[in-house]
Enzyme design. Structure first.
Site, PDB file in Angstrom:
ATOM      1  CG  ASP A  34      -1.998   1.033   1.378  1.00 55.37           C
ATOM      2  OD1 ASP A  34      -2.528   1.471  -0.006  1.00 55.37           O
ATOM      3  OD2 ASP A  34      -2.655   1.098   2.055  1.00 55.37           O
ATOM      4  NE  ARG A  38      -1.493   6.609   1.466  1.00 56.81           N
ATOM      5  CZ  ARG A  38      -1.992   5.693   2.510  1.00 56.81           C
ATOM      6  NH1 ARG A  38      -1.054   5.888   3.461  1.00 56.81           N
ATOM      7  NH2 ARG A  38      -1.915   4.275   1.577  1.00 56.81           N
ATOM      8  CD1 TRP A  39       7.541   6.743  -2.796  1.00 59.70           C
ATOM      9  CD2 TRP A  39       6.781   6.767  -5.015  1.00 59.70           C
ATOM     10  NE1 TRP A  39       8.921   6.805  -2.980  1.00 59.70           N
ATOM     11  CE2 TRP A  39       8.922   7.141  -4.909  1.00 59.70           C
ATOM     12  CE3 TRP A  39       6.358   7.418  -6.178  1.00 59.70           C
ATOM     13  CZ2 TRP A  39       9.377   7.200  -5.691  1.00 59.70           C
ATOM     14  CZ3 TRP A  39       6.784   7.874  -7.215  1.00 59.70           C
ATOM     15  CH2 TRP A  39       8.852   7.446  -6.973  1.00 59.70           C
ATOM     16  CG  HIS A  51       0.127   2.043  -9.808  1.00 54.90           C
ATOM     17  ND1 HIS A  51      -1.020   1.970  -7.714  1.00 54.90           N
ATOM     18  CD2 HIS A  51      -1.557   3.706  -9.721  1.00 54.90           C
ATOM     19  CE1 HIS A  51      -0.932   2.305  -7.860  1.00 54.90           C
ATOM     20  NE2 HIS A  51      -2.347   2.692  -8.704  1.00 54.90           N
ATOM     21  CD  GLU A  81     -13.393  -4.974  -1.263  1.00 54.64           C
ATOM     22  OE1 GLU A  81     -12.734  -5.853  -1.302  1.00 54.64           O
ATOM     23  OE2 GLU A  81     -14.454  -5.781  -1.231  1.00 54.64           O
ATOM     24  CD1 TRP A  83     -12.826  -5.072  -8.850  1.00 55.92           C
ATOM     25  CD2 TRP A  83     -12.491  -4.468 -11.437  1.00 55.92           C
ATOM     26  NE1 TRP A  83     -12.336  -6.292  -9.668  1.00 55.92           N
ATOM     27  CE2 TRP A  83     -12.004  -5.666 -11.069  1.00 55.92           C
ATOM     28  CE3 TRP A  83     -12.778  -3.803 -12.588  1.00 55.92           C
ATOM     29  CZ2 TRP A  83     -11.487  -6.514 -12.497  1.00 55.92           C
ATOM     30  CZ3 TRP A  83     -11.425  -3.793 -13.145  1.00 55.92           C
ATOM     31  CH2 TRP A  83     -11.232  -5.827 -13.133  1.00 55.92           C
ATOM     32  NE  ARG A  85      -7.552   1.768  -5.704  1.00 57.92           N
ATOM     33  CZ  ARG A  85      -6.414   2.255  -4.935  1.00 57.92           C
ATOM     34  NH1 ARG A  85      -5.503   2.483  -5.936  1.00 57.92           N
ATOM     35  NH2 ARG A  85      -6.400   1.977  -3.680  1.00 57.92           N
ATOM     36  CG  LEU A 145       9.518 -16.863  -3.544  1.00 61.44           C
ATOM     37  CD1 LEU A 145       9.514 -16.757  -1.904  1.00 61.44           C
ATOM     38  CD2 LEU A 145      10.397 -15.627  -4.629  1.00 61.44           C
ATOM     39  NE  ARG A 208      -7.999   0.390   5.268  1.00 63.46           N
ATOM     40  CZ  ARG A 208      -7.887   2.305   5.505  1.00 63.46           C
ATOM     41  NH1 ARG A 208      -7.929   2.550   6.902  1.00 63.46           N
ATOM     42  NH2 ARG A 208      -7.578   2.748   4.444  1.00 63.46           N
TER      43      ARG A 208
HETATM   44  C1  IPE Z   1      -5.509  -2.544   0.120  1.00 60.60           C
HETATM   45  O1  IPE Z   1      -4.808  -1.519  -0.333  1.00 60.60           O
HETATM   46  C2  IPE Z   1      -5.582  -3.796  -1.510  1.00 60.60           C
HETATM   47  C3  IPE Z   1      -3.990  -3.325  -2.131  1.00 60.60           C
HETATM   48  C4  IPE Z   1      -3.092  -3.291  -1.475  1.00 60.60           C
HETATM   49  C5  IPE Z   1      -4.484  -4.137  -2.914  1.00 60.60           C
HETATM   50  P1  IPE Z   1      -6.052  -0.336  -0.601  1.00 60.60           P
HETATM   51  O2  IPE Z   1      -5.429   0.636  -0.807  1.00 60.60           O
HETATM   52  O3  IPE Z   1      -7.131  -1.040  -1.201  1.00 60.60           O
HETATM   53  O4  IPE Z   1      -6.562  -0.997   1.358  1.00 60.60           O
HETATM   54  P2  IPE Z   1      -7.741   0.236   1.691  1.00 60.60           P
HETATM   55  O5  IPE Z   1      -8.866   1.351   0.783  1.00 60.60           O
HETATM   56  O6  IPE Z   1      -7.062   1.510   1.843  1.00 60.60           O
HETATM   57  O7  IPE Z   1      -8.169  -0.272   2.373  1.00 60.60           O
HETATM   58  C1  IPE Z   2      -1.562   0.475  -3.266  1.00 57.58           C
HETATM   59  O1  IPE Z   2      -1.853   1.594  -3.302  1.00 57.58           O
HETATM   60  C2  IPE Z   2      -1.764  -0.230  -4.517  1.00 57.58           C
HETATM   61  C3  IPE Z   2      -3.055  -1.057  -4.690  1.00 57.58           C
HETATM   62  C4  IPE Z   2      -4.429  -0.966  -4.219  1.00 57.58           C
HETATM   63  C5  IPE Z   2      -3.217  -1.071  -6.348  1.00 57.58           C
HETATM   64  P1  IPE Z   2      -2.436   2.683  -3.372  1.00 57.58           P
HETATM   65  O2  IPE Z   2      -3.040   2.987  -4.767  1.00 57.58           O
HETATM   66  O3  IPE Z   2      -3.554   1.840  -2.445  1.00 57.58           O
HETATM   67  O4  IPE Z   2      -2.342   3.606  -2.690  1.00 57.58           O
HETATM   68  P2  IPE Z   2      -2.311   4.587  -1.791  1.00 57.58           P
HETATM   69  O5  IPE Z   2      -3.050   3.572  -0.338  1.00 57.58           O
HETATM   70  O6  IPE Z   2      -3.721   5.849  -2.547  1.00 57.58           O
HETATM   71  O7  IPE Z   2      -1.104   5.792  -0.932  1.00 57.58           O
HETATM   72 MG    MG Z   3      -4.478   1.917  -0.861  1.00 59.99          MG
END
Ligand code: IPE
Ligand code: IPE
Ligand code: MG
Length: 262
Positions: A34, A38-39, A51, A81, A83, A85, A145, A208
């Protein structure tokens, strides 16, 4: 170390890489990757570049897992979930995944990695599915692995689908409901072939589970890192593993590491 020698949990000395470092190693590490968005945001960049940078972290963590002697690595890449986005971000993620798998497949093969996707893969774009099948077939004979990538994965969905299959088998008279115990149920999950995760890492400081491996994490050790996924590297993995090696796992009992999880 006490408890039963039988069961899937290996003793430390059974893992040569671990023995070399004197660490009690997790056999299976699962990671909620995750913080890509934000990065990127902190750098004033589009989320897609976060990404893309995250793919480099995946490479580092695969390398690190091999070095440390981790046998199973499960990476959460896309939840059921996700989707929600914007469609452009979702299609970029599938594009990126296909690109990364195509680019890295031969390296993964040579490194002895066995690639597998878990989740509702049948709902992914055709091109992504083809790429996944190719990677699974190419690496099917490897065992150094076991890399599982969770794609369109949802823990609740996985459980509901398992229930549906068992219910259908009961209705056909193939199994008796009384035969369904935890072991039988776990055989219906995507992870039927592999042991439960020992260590669950979540990056970007969120405490979480986000619908990841709900059944399988029952007795998993947790490690939350503030590091955003694109900044996560081998040393961060090593630190999590090091911390894990000092944990006391009791599985509801009183002694330390009393054998296998329930
Ligand atoms: C969890 O990250 C799912 C993945 C890393 C693929 P999210 O960014 O979707 O989780 P929430 O929405 O913060 O709970
Ligand atoms: C995790 O990074 C990658 C996926 C869930 C696909 P996020 O895209 O959720 O990054 P944040 O949480 O918005 O920073
Ligand atoms: Mg996230």
């Amino acid at each position: 170390m006490t408890g039963a020698a039988a069961g899937p949990r290996p003793k430390p000395e059974e893992n040569p890489a671990e023995a070399a470092r004197g660490l009690r190693m997790p056999r299976h590490v699962a990671i909620i990757m995750d913080g890509n968005g934000r990065w990127a945001q902190r750098r004033g960049l589009p989320r897609g570049l976060g990404h893309r940078a995250g793919v480099e972290s995946v490479r580092r963590v695969i390398r690190g897992s091999i070095r440390l002697g981790v046998r199973y690595l499960t990476l959460y890449a896309f939840s059921t979930e996700n989707w929600r986005r914007p469609p452009e971000e979702v299609s970029f993620l599938w594009h990126l995944l296909g690109q990364a798998v195509a680019h890295d497949l031969e390296d993964l093969y040579r490194e002895g990695v066995r690639f597998r996707a878990i989740g509702a893969v049948e709902e992914l774009p055709e091109a992504t599915q083809r790429q996944i099948r190719l990677a699974e077939e190419r690496t099917a004979g490897n065992s150094r692995l076991y890399l599982q990538v969770a794609l369109n994965y949802g823990g609740r969905r996985e459980i509901v689908e398992a229930v549906r299959r068992l219910a259908a088998a009961c209705r056909r008279g193939e199994i008796d409901p009384a035969e369904i115990d935890e072991r039988r149920f776990a055989r219906e999950l995507y992870t039927a072939e592999i042991p439960d995760p020992d260590l669950l890492i979540r990056t970007a400081g969120e405490y979480r589970i986000s619908n990841f491996l709900l059944w399988q994490v029952a007795y998993c050790e947790l490690w939350v890192s503030d590091v955003l996924w694109p900044d996560f590297g081998e040393e961060d993995l090593r630190q999590a593993v090091e911390d894990y090696s000092h944990r006391q796992r009791r599985f509801g009992g009183l002694s330390e590491w009393p054998g296998d999880a329930p």
